[in-house]
Design a protein around this motif. Sequence first.
Motif, PDB file in Angstrom:
ATOM      1  N   PRO A  25     -36.424 -12.473  12.679  1.00 38.71           N
ATOM      2  CA  PRO A  25     -35.954 -12.862  14.015  1.00 38.71           C
ATOM      3  C   PRO A  25     -35.416 -11.658  14.788  1.00 38.71           C
ATOM      4  O   PRO A  25     -34.967 -10.668  14.201  1.00 38.71           O
ATOM      5  CB  PRO A  25     -34.839 -13.863  13.725  1.00 38.71           C
ATOM      6  CG  PRO A  25     -35.064 -14.317  12.329  1.00 38.71           C
ATOM      7  CD  PRO A  25     -35.684 -13.164  11.609  1.00 38.71           C
ATOM      8  N   ILE A  26     -35.458 -11.769  16.107  1.00 37.07           N
ATOM      9  CA  ILE A  26     -34.851 -10.745  16.965  1.00 37.07           C
ATOM     10  C   ILE A  26     -33.444 -11.153  17.392  1.00 37.07           C
ATOM     11  O   ILE A  26     -32.668 -10.322  17.874  1.00 37.07           O
ATOM     12  CB  ILE A  26     -35.717 -10.468  18.210  1.00 37.07           C
ATOM     13  CG1 ILE A  26     -35.954 -11.773  18.999  1.00 37.07           C
ATOM     14  CG2 ILE A  26     -37.060  -9.854  17.791  1.00 37.07           C
ATOM     15  CD1 ILE A  26     -36.678 -11.573  20.317  1.00 37.07           C
ATOM     16  N   GLU A  43     -34.572 -16.621  17.589  1.00 36.22           N
ATOM     17  CA  GLU A  43     -35.585 -16.095  18.498  1.00 36.22           C
ATOM     18  C   GLU A  43     -36.514 -15.144  17.754  1.00 36.22           C
ATOM     19  O   GLU A  43     -36.082 -14.373  16.896  1.00 36.22           O
ATOM     20  CB  GLU A  43     -34.935 -15.362  19.677  1.00 36.22           C
ATOM     21  CG  GLU A  43     -34.072 -16.248  20.555  1.00 36.22           C
ATOM     22  CD  GLU A  43     -33.541 -15.510  21.777  1.00 36.22           C
ATOM     23  OE1 GLU A  43     -34.152 -14.497  22.183  1.00 36.22           O
ATOM     24  OE2 GLU A  43     -32.506 -15.939  22.328  1.00 36.22           O
ATOM     25  N   TYR A  44     -37.799 -15.198  18.118  1.00 42.10           N
ATOM     26  CA  TYR A  44     -38.818 -14.308  17.578  1.00 42.10           C
ATOM     27  C   TYR A  44     -39.627 -13.719  18.725  1.00 42.10           C
ATOM     28  O   TYR A  44     -39.728 -14.318  19.800  1.00 42.10           O
ATOM     29  CB  TYR A  44     -39.780 -15.072  16.661  1.00 42.10           C
ATOM     30  CG  TYR A  44     -39.168 -15.657  15.416  1.00 42.10           C
ATOM     31  CD1 TYR A  44     -39.139 -14.930  14.227  1.00 42.10           C
ATOM     32  CD2 TYR A  44     -38.645 -16.946  15.408  1.00 42.10           C
ATOM     33  CE1 TYR A  44     -38.601 -15.472  13.066  1.00 42.10           C
ATOM     34  CE2 TYR A  44     -38.108 -17.487  14.254  1.00 42.10           C
ATOM     35  CZ  TYR A  44     -38.085 -16.747  13.083  1.00 42.10           C
ATOM     36  OH  TYR A  44     -37.551 -17.283  11.937  1.00 42.10           O
ATOM     37  N   SER A  71     -45.652 -12.169  15.393  1.00 42.38           N
ATOM     38  CA  SER A  71     -46.385 -10.942  15.697  1.00 42.38           C
ATOM     39  C   SER A  71     -47.252 -11.129  16.939  1.00 42.38           C
ATOM     40  O   SER A  71     -47.383 -10.217  17.775  1.00 42.38           O
ATOM     41  CB  SER A  71     -47.253 -10.526  14.502  1.00 42.38           C
ATOM     42  OG  SER A  71     -48.157 -11.561  14.137  1.00 42.38           O
ATOM     43  N   HIS A  72     -47.836 -12.303  17.093  1.00 43.81           N
ATOM     44  CA  HIS A  72     -48.629 -12.583  18.292  1.00 43.81           C
ATOM     45  C   HIS A  72     -47.724 -12.601  19.524  1.00 43.81           C
ATOM     46  O   HIS A  72     -48.134 -12.154  20.612  1.00 43.81           O
ATOM     47  CB  HIS A  72     -49.347 -13.919  18.131  1.00 43.81           C
ATOM     48  CG  HIS A  72     -50.377 -14.176  19.179  1.00 43.81           C
ATOM     49  ND1 HIS A  72     -51.614 -13.567  19.167  1.00 43.81           N
ATOM     50  CD2 HIS A  72     -50.359 -14.964  20.296  1.00 43.81           C
ATOM     51  CE1 HIS A  72     -52.320 -13.961  20.207  1.00 43.81           C
ATOM     52  NE2 HIS A  72     -51.578 -14.826  20.906  1.00 43.81           N
ATOM     53  N   ALA A  73     -46.521 -13.113  19.349  1.00 43.43           N
ATOM     54  CA  ALA A  73     -45.579 -13.158  20.464  1.00 43.43           C
ATOM     55  C   ALA A  73     -45.194 -11.755  20.918  1.00 43.43           C
ATOM     56  O   ALA A  73     -45.051 -11.497  22.124  1.00 43.43           O
ATOM     57  CB  ALA A  73     -44.336 -13.945  20.062  1.00 43.43           C
ATOM     58  N   ILE A  78     -44.103 -12.696  24.459  1.00 43.35           N
ATOM     59  CA  ILE A  78     -43.599 -14.066  24.405  1.00 43.35           C
ATOM     60  C   ILE A  78     -42.314 -14.079  23.594  1.00 43.35           C
ATOM     61  O   ILE A  78     -42.199 -13.398  22.572  1.00 43.35           O
ATOM     62  CB  ILE A  78     -44.635 -15.005  23.760  1.00 43.35           C
ATOM     63  CG1 ILE A  78     -45.948 -14.986  24.546  1.00 43.35           C
ATOM     64  CG2 ILE A  78     -44.093 -16.429  23.675  1.00 43.35           C
ATOM     65  CD1 ILE A  78     -47.086 -15.702  23.839  1.00 43.35           C
ATOM     66  N   ARG A  79     -41.368 -14.853  24.030  1.00 40.66           N
ATOM     67  CA  ARG A  79     -40.079 -15.019  23.345  1.00 40.66           C
ATOM     68  C   ARG A  79     -40.012 -16.454  22.810  1.00 40.66           C
ATOM     69  O   ARG A  79     -39.859 -17.402  23.578  1.00 40.66           O
ATOM     70  CB  ARG A  79     -38.948 -14.745  24.337  1.00 40.66           C
ATOM     71  CG  ARG A  79     -37.524 -14.936  23.851  1.00 40.66           C
ATOM     72  CD  ARG A  79     -36.596 -14.716  25.046  1.00 40.66           C
ATOM     73  NE  ARG A  79     -35.211 -15.057  24.794  1.00 40.66           N
ATOM     74  CZ  ARG A  79     -34.313 -15.297  25.766  1.00 40.66           C
ATOM     75  NH1 ARG A  79     -34.697 -15.216  27.035  1.00 40.66           N
ATOM     76  NH2 ARG A  79     -33.062 -15.595  25.461  1.00 40.66           N
ATOM     77  N   ILE A  80     -40.188 -16.609  21.500  1.00 37.61           N
ATOM     78  CA  ILE A  80     -40.174 -17.932  20.880  1.00 37.61           C
ATOM     79  C   ILE A  80     -38.736 -18.292  20.499  1.00 37.61           C
ATOM     80  O   ILE A  80     -38.042 -17.515  19.844  1.00 37.61           O
ATOM     81  CB  ILE A  80     -41.059 -17.965  19.629  1.00 37.61           C
ATOM     82  CG1 ILE A  80     -42.506 -17.622  19.988  1.00 37.61           C
ATOM     83  CG2 ILE A  80     -40.985 -19.323  18.955  1.00 37.61           C
ATOM     84  CD1 ILE A  80     -43.414 -17.494  18.771  1.00 37.61           C
ATOM     85  N   VAL A  81     -38.310 -19.475  20.895  1.00 37.56           N
ATOM     86  CA  VAL A  81     -36.967 -19.956  20.580  1.00 37.56           C
ATOM     87  C   VAL A  81     -37.089 -21.206  19.713  1.00 37.56           C
ATOM     88  O   VAL A  81     -37.611 -22.234  20.160  1.00 37.56           O
ATOM     89  CB  VAL A  81     -36.174 -20.285  21.859  1.00 37.56           C
ATOM     90  CG1 VAL A  81     -34.790 -20.830  21.493  1.00 37.56           C
ATOM     91  CG2 VAL A  81     -36.035 -19.053  22.747  1.00 37.56           C
ATOM     92  N   GLY A  82     -36.646 -21.109  18.459  1.00 43.55           N
ATOM     93  CA  GLY A  82     -36.586 -22.266  17.573  1.00 43.55           C
ATOM     94  C   GLY A  82     -35.168 -22.821  17.561  1.00 43.55           C
ATOM     95  O   GLY A  82     -34.199 -22.060  17.662  1.00 43.55           O
TER      96      GLY A  82
END
Length: 327
Positions: A25-26, A43-44, A71-73, A78-82
């Motif tokens: 995660p970032i 976040e990733y 990695s695709h994000a 893209i900023r993925i939020v789980g």
Amino acid sequence: MSPSPTPGTAPQPDLTGLAEPPLPPIAEGVVSLHDGRRLAFVEYGDPDGDVVLWCHGTPGARRQIPPDAPSHAVEKSIRIVGVDRPGVGDSDNDPDRSLLSWAEDVEQLMDQLEADRFAVAGLSGGGPHVLAVLHELPDRASAGALLGGMVPLVGPDAPPSTPDLLPFALDFAHRIRGPLGATMSVLLRQLTPEIGEASMDFALKVLPENDRGIIGSPGFREMFVADLYGASRNQFRAQAHDVSSFGRQWGFSPRDIAVPVRSWHGGGDSLVPIAHMEHLVDLIPDARLDTFEGEGHFAGYARAPQVLDWLMEVHRGGGSGSDTGGK
């Protein structure tokens, strides 16, 4: 509804991206909501990228992200939020949680993450949560992706083929959701990585063959065990709330969703029959269904890069599902 891939010719998912665990995660933390509850998130991807809210399945928690998605994000900004739904992991329980109250929680989370607009994706039990956000926040949620998503099981929007006894069973689950969630939390606190690994071995023996290649991939296996282990150390009540909400009317109709939706669904899904998803997609004004013949419940999850690309196509272009191949 736009044409789905022709039966027998749908490309098989590329599982090479599931061979390794996801990038770390970032960011990770909690936000405080107006009623004092905490909501945990992770976040990733690219911290400056466009936001995709990822709604985990049932069971699951905030780190249930496809291994190849981070990695695709990064590559696609893209900023993925789980997010842990209320009652799982580090998110405080909400005994009165509903799909509509979930959308309220999401709005507060996105305010604090300074995400004015965002797209939404969800696996399985995360599907109704995706649709609730789209319905309640149409000025902020730009597009929604359903990956083996659950459908309404009672009320006027339920598929006509819903088993007669299922609503009664789910209504019973609603009535006992409190003690059921507490019991699940106690039991799953005993979970260790070793027990998690043994559970995955058992799952590979009993789950449908069309899902075993995905579930048995090293990246998926490591992600799933770590996600459940991390969430179970605190609480696991959300799964009972999820099942409870599936067995009641959602509080809104998919017919009233004004945001583009696309569903990726296995034609051989044994948990959510394809006929049920076809019914749901027909209800949503701007929706598309991609069916992958012979594949199972995780057909969409195994195509995370394509899912993210479509979400960004709509999100950044401001188009509709019709502009990107929808009905």
